[in-house]
Write an enzyme that holds these catalytic residues in place. Structure first.
Site, PDB file in Angstrom:
ATOM      1  N   GLN A 188       8.099   1.646  -4.695  1.00  0.00           N
ATOM      2  CA  GLN A 188       9.168   2.628  -4.484  1.00  0.00           C
ATOM      3  C   GLN A 188       8.932   3.908  -5.293  1.00  0.00           C
ATOM      4  OE1 GLN A 188      12.015   1.105  -2.544  1.00  0.00           O
ATOM      5  NE2 GLN A 188      12.393   3.238  -2.019  1.00  0.00           N
ATOM      6  N   LYS A 197      14.491  -1.114  -7.708  1.00  0.00           N
ATOM      7  CA  LYS A 197      14.733  -2.094  -6.639  1.00  0.00           C
ATOM      8  C   LYS A 197      15.566  -3.226  -7.212  1.00  0.00           C
ATOM      9  CE  LYS A 197      13.676  -2.716  -2.306  1.00  0.00           C
ATOM     10  NZ  LYS A 197      13.327  -1.720  -1.267  1.00  0.00           N
ATOM     11  N   GLY A 205      20.359  -0.292   0.910  1.00  0.00           N
ATOM     12  CA  GLY A 205      20.073  -1.545   1.608  1.00  0.00           C
ATOM     13  C   GLY A 205      18.595  -1.886   1.645  1.00  0.00           C
ATOM     14  N   ASP A 206      18.327  -3.097   2.034  1.00  0.00           N
ATOM     15  CA  ASP A 206      16.973  -3.604   2.312  1.00  0.00           C
ATOM     16  C   ASP A 206      17.215  -4.875   3.129  1.00  0.00           C
ATOM     17  OD1 ASP A 206      13.973  -3.072   1.327  1.00  0.00           O
ATOM     18  OD2 ASP A 206      14.233  -5.230   1.333  1.00  0.00           O
ATOM     19  N   ASN A 235      17.062  -3.824  11.003  1.00  0.00           N
ATOM     20  CA  ASN A 235      17.318  -2.384  11.009  1.00  0.00           C
ATOM     21  C   ASN A 235      16.067  -1.558  11.322  1.00  0.00           C
ATOM     22  OD1 ASN A 235      17.182   0.181   8.964  1.00  0.00           O
ATOM     23  ND2 ASN A 235      19.135   0.060  10.016  1.00  0.00           N
TER      24      ASN A 235
HETATM   25  P1  NDP Z   1      16.825  -6.546   8.015  1.00  0.00           P
HETATM   26  O1  NDP Z   1      17.436  -7.565   7.153  1.00  0.00           O
HETATM   27  O2  NDP Z   1      17.677  -5.646   8.819  1.00  0.00           O
HETATM   28  O3  NDP Z   1      15.785  -7.215   9.030  1.00  0.00           O
HETATM   29  C1  NDP Z   1      14.722  -7.984   8.570  1.00  0.00           C
HETATM   30  C2  NDP Z   1      13.994  -8.558   9.759  1.00  0.00           C
HETATM   31  O4  NDP Z   1      12.793  -9.156   9.319  1.00  0.00           O
HETATM   32  C3  NDP Z   1      14.784  -9.653  10.461  1.00  0.00           C
HETATM   33  O5  NDP Z   1      14.444  -9.688  11.805  1.00  0.00           O
HETATM   34  C4  NDP Z   1      14.313 -10.903   9.730  1.00  0.00           C
HETATM   35  O6  NDP Z   1      14.434 -12.092  10.482  1.00  0.00           O
HETATM   36  C5  NDP Z   1      12.847 -10.557   9.547  1.00  0.00           C
HETATM   37  N1  NDP Z   1      12.333 -11.261   8.358  1.00  0.00           N
HETATM   38  C6  NDP Z   1      12.755 -11.154   7.091  1.00  0.00           C
HETATM   39  N2  NDP Z   1      12.083 -11.984   6.296  1.00  0.00           N
HETATM   40  C7  NDP Z   1      11.243 -12.629   7.084  1.00  0.00           C
HETATM   41  C8  NDP Z   1      10.279 -13.620   6.848  1.00  0.00           C
HETATM   42  N3  NDP Z   1      10.075 -14.104   5.614  1.00  0.00           N
HETATM   43  N4  NDP Z   1       9.569 -14.054   7.901  1.00  0.00           N
HETATM   44  C9  NDP Z   1       9.777 -13.581   9.127  1.00  0.00           C
HETATM   45  N5  NDP Z   1      10.694 -12.631   9.416  1.00  0.00           N
HETATM   46  C10 NDP Z   1      11.397 -12.176   8.409  1.00  0.00           C
HETATM   47  O7  NDP Z   1      15.872  -5.703   7.037  1.00  0.00           O
HETATM   48  P2  NDP Z   1      15.237  -4.256   7.257  1.00  0.00           P
HETATM   49  O8  NDP Z   1      14.930  -4.033   8.688  1.00  0.00           O
HETATM   50  O9  NDP Z   1      16.085  -3.294   6.535  1.00  0.00           O
HETATM   51  O10 NDP Z   1      13.873  -4.385   6.430  1.00  0.00           O
HETATM   52  C11 NDP Z   1      12.649  -4.779   7.037  1.00  0.00           C
HETATM   53  C12 NDP Z   1      11.497  -4.336   6.148  1.00  0.00           C
HETATM   54  O11 NDP Z   1      11.522  -2.909   6.021  1.00  0.00           O
HETATM   55  C13 NDP Z   1      11.497  -4.878   4.725  1.00  0.00           C
HETATM   56  O12 NDP Z   1      10.164  -5.061   4.301  1.00  0.00           O
HETATM   57  C14 NDP Z   1      12.126  -3.737   3.929  1.00  0.00           C
HETATM   58  O13 NDP Z   1      11.734  -3.778   2.583  1.00  0.00           O
HETATM   59  C15 NDP Z   1      11.519  -2.549   4.650  1.00  0.00           C
HETATM   60  N6  NDP Z   1      12.219  -1.273   4.496  1.00  0.00           N
HETATM   61  C16 NDP Z   1      13.538  -1.136   4.821  1.00  0.00           C
HETATM   62  C17 NDP Z   1      14.149   0.092   4.702  1.00  0.00           C
HETATM   63  C18 NDP Z   1      15.553   0.305   5.139  1.00  0.00           C
HETATM   64  O14 NDP Z   1      16.007   1.461   5.107  1.00  0.00           O
HETATM   65  N7  NDP Z   1      16.288  -0.693   5.560  1.00  0.00           N
HETATM   66  C19 NDP Z   1      13.431   1.258   4.171  1.00  0.00           C
HETATM   67  C20 NDP Z   1      12.022   1.018   3.933  1.00  0.00           C
HETATM   68  C21 NDP Z   1      11.474  -0.208   4.080  1.00  0.00           C
HETATM   69  P3  NDP Z   1      15.634 -13.114  10.118  1.00  0.00           P
HETATM   70  O15 NDP Z   1      16.873 -12.446  10.569  1.00  0.00           O
HETATM   71  O16 NDP Z   1      15.298 -14.343  10.858  1.00  0.00           O
HETATM   72  O17 NDP Z   1      15.586 -13.316   8.627  1.00  0.00           O
HETATM   73  O1  2IT Z   2      12.245   0.121   0.757  1.00  0.00           O
HETATM   74  C1  2IT Z   2      12.987   1.109   0.865  1.00  0.00           C
HETATM   75  O2  2IT Z   2      12.562   2.264   0.769  1.00  0.00           O
HETATM   76  C2  2IT Z   2      14.411   0.878   1.123  1.00  0.00           C
HETATM   77  N1  2IT Z   2      14.818  -0.275   1.263  1.00  0.00           N
HETATM   78  C3  2IT Z   2      15.368   2.034   1.182  1.00  0.00           C
HETATM   79  C4  2IT Z   2      15.764   2.467  -0.198  1.00  0.00           C
HETATM   80  C5  2IT Z   2      16.839   3.516  -0.269  1.00  0.00           C
HETATM   81  O3  2IT Z   2      17.220   3.815  -1.405  1.00  0.00           O
HETATM   82  O4  2IT Z   2      17.283   4.039   0.753  1.00  0.00           O
END
Ligand code: NDP
Ligand code: 2IT
Length: 444
Positions: A110, A125, A164-165, A239
């Site tokens: 990050q 984080k 969020g994450d 997301n």
């Molecule tokens: P969500 O919780 O909205 O979605 C996560 C998705 O990934 C779900 O479909 C989930 O399935 C799946 N998943 C999670 N863990 C596993 C696993 N161990 N094996 C298989 N599938 C898995 O999270 P986000 O979409 O927000 O985050 C997804 C990724 O993006 C993460 O790596 C996060 O760190 C990264 N990220 C997110 C940001 C954000 O703004 N939200 C910004 C930058 C990066 P299930 O529902 O079955 O668990």
């Molecule tokens: O991994 C990431 O960059 C996030 N989950 C978003 C962090 C944030 O502060 O919006």
């Protein structure tokens, strides 16, 4: 022994049993070697040792009571990694796999990601090993309130601003914000990803997925190519995956697969995102359901098989280490040309090596998914200024930031003799600003 090797060896000795943290540090420090060679003063200032040691690690107990009256205790984490260029900023992850190694790898990444956005935000984080799956709204609220009852004393709009994450979206941010406001009696931008009625920003929900597609679009454009007519595989269905799919489809691509942690769907006609949103955002259901609702779609148990689907562009958007060496080889064999990391560290070090050796254009997470945190920083600006920008304004700023990130990492790679290596380019471009600030602050 060279400086980078020595720091990595000591880091592994001092932080045993933290494989994800070791992995992220290895990727980053190896990418920084050309910079370290040019700046011998960094070693004298023990800059890498300080850069890889969090400024503060907070561990706490999160007790809560479920609907049946049973008491549970989860672990709470906040790693305040680096505040050289701005207040700590980074998401909270609620997932049963969460441990200190995972939060530290995410925090370290990050720092550089936030620097790459060009905005004044440091790196942090946090999260919990709490599993939101199958919990009622009331249980989620109780957990979030308990989590914030400890976290509130460590954060603040100018100190540390979580978001969020995985497992933390609008609902959880709302409950945590409500509890913060109640304890502190301050309506301030202490969390981002807030609802639009209480200080959130338009386009934050879409930002990470859209940003991923914007930077990939710029990458394609610089090679006289585009998303039009491309076959895309996106992993996850949360997301990031949903809004990456939406923007890729808007640009004329055909997204054919998605997954959740149980299995993947393949729809050769192109994913119907309205159905996915209904299942995932409204019903909080399983992706398997898609195959029951859309004719011609297939569901397969297990996640790994998704990488055997031939595609031009792969966008891993679920979690760390989802693409290993074997999956990378299959993707290459099936003709993948571009990989953009929407998740954090979704590709193993061996997987990255396979892509780079094969000439696949590889966009690393800290650049490719920076649109989320960048838009969080835009939310912070709006909160401080008591402003509310239109969707178009925020989206235009986001796009501009992603295009700049692409060119900054591309230029850094060229300048430091590793043209086309965006792993090195992103690490270098992100690090220089942080290093400069840390040097200016003296030994702190
Ligand atoms: P969500 O919780 O909205 O979605 C996560 C998705 O990934 C779900 O479909 C989930 O399935 C799946 N998943 C999670 N863990 C596993 C696993 N161990 N094996 C298989 N599938 C898995 O999270 P986000 O979409 O927000 O985050 C997804 C990724 O993006 C993460 O790596 C996060 O760190 C990264 N990220 C997110 C940001 C954000 O703004 N939200 C910004 C930058 C990066 P299930 O529902 O079955 O668990
Ligand atoms: O991994 C990431 O960059 C996030 N989950 C978003 C962090 C944030 O502060 O919006």
């Amino acid at each position: 022994m060279q400086y980078v090797e020595r720091v990595l060896k000591e880091l592994k000795e001092k932080n045993p049993n933290e494989p994800e943290f070791h992995q992220a540090a290895t990727e980053i420090l190896n990418g920084l070697k050309p910079v370290i060679e040019k700046h011998p003063e960094y070693e004298k200032a023990a800059l890498l040792e300080r850069f890889t040691e969090p400024e503060r690690v907070i561990l706490f107990r999160v007790p809560w009571v479920d609907d049946a009256g049973k008491v549970h205790v989860n672990k709470g984490y906040r790693v305040q990694f680096n505040s050289a260029i701005g207040p700590y900023k980074g998401g909270l992850r609620f997932h049963p796999s969460v441990n200190l190694s995972i939060i530290k790898f995410l925090g370290l990444e990050q720092i550089l990601k936030n620097s790459l956005t060009g905005l004044p935000i440091g790196g942090g984080k946090g999260g919990s090993n709490f599993d939101p799956k199958g919990k009622s709204d009331n249980e989620i609220m109780k957990f979030c309130q308990s989590f914030m009852t400890e976290l509130y004393r460590h954060i603040g709009q100018d100190t540390d601003v979580p978001a969020g994450d995985i497992g933390v979206g609008g609902r959880e941010i709302g409950y945590m914000f409500g509890q913060y406001k109640r304890i502190r009696d301050e309506h301030v931008g202490v969390l981002t990803g807030r609802g639009l009625s209480y200080g959130g920003s338009l386009a934050r929900t879409e930002a990470t997925g859209y940003g991923l597609v914007y930077i990939t679009e710029e990458t394609l454009k610089c090679r006289n190519d585009s998303f039009k007519g491309k076959t895309v595989v996106v992993s996850g269905s949360g997301n990031v995956a949903i809004y990456a799919t939406e923007k890729a489809q808007q640009l004329g691509a055909k997204v054919v697969a998605l997954y959740d942690s149980n299995g993947y769907i393949y729809d050769k006609n192109g994913i119907r995102l309205d159905v996915v949103k209904q299942i995932k955002e409204v019903e909080r259901g399983r992706i398997k359901e898609y195959a029951n609702r859309v004719k011609g779609a297939e569901y397969h148990e297990g996640c790994k098989g998704i990488w055997t689907i031939p595609c031009d562009i792969a966008l891993p958007c679920a979690t760390q280490n989802e693409i290993d060496e074997e999956s990378a080889k299959i993707l290459v064999k099936n003709g993948v040309k571009y990989v953009g990391e929407g998740a954090n560290m979704p590709t193993t070090l061996e997987g990255i090596a396979v892509f780079q050796k094969a000439g696949v254009v590889f966009l690393p997470a800290k650049a490719a998914n920076a649109g989320g945190v960048a838009t969080s920083a835009l939310e912070m600006s709006q909160s401080s200024g008591r402003l509310f920008w239109t969707f178009e304004e925020v989206d235009a700023k986001l796009k501009n930031i992603m295009v700049n990130i692409y060119h900054n990492m591309d230029n850094a790679a060229k300048e430091y003799g590793c043209e086309g290596d965006y792993v090195a380019g992103a690490n270098i471009a992100g690090f220089l600003k942080v290093a400069n600030a840390m040097m200016a602050h003296g030994i702190v």
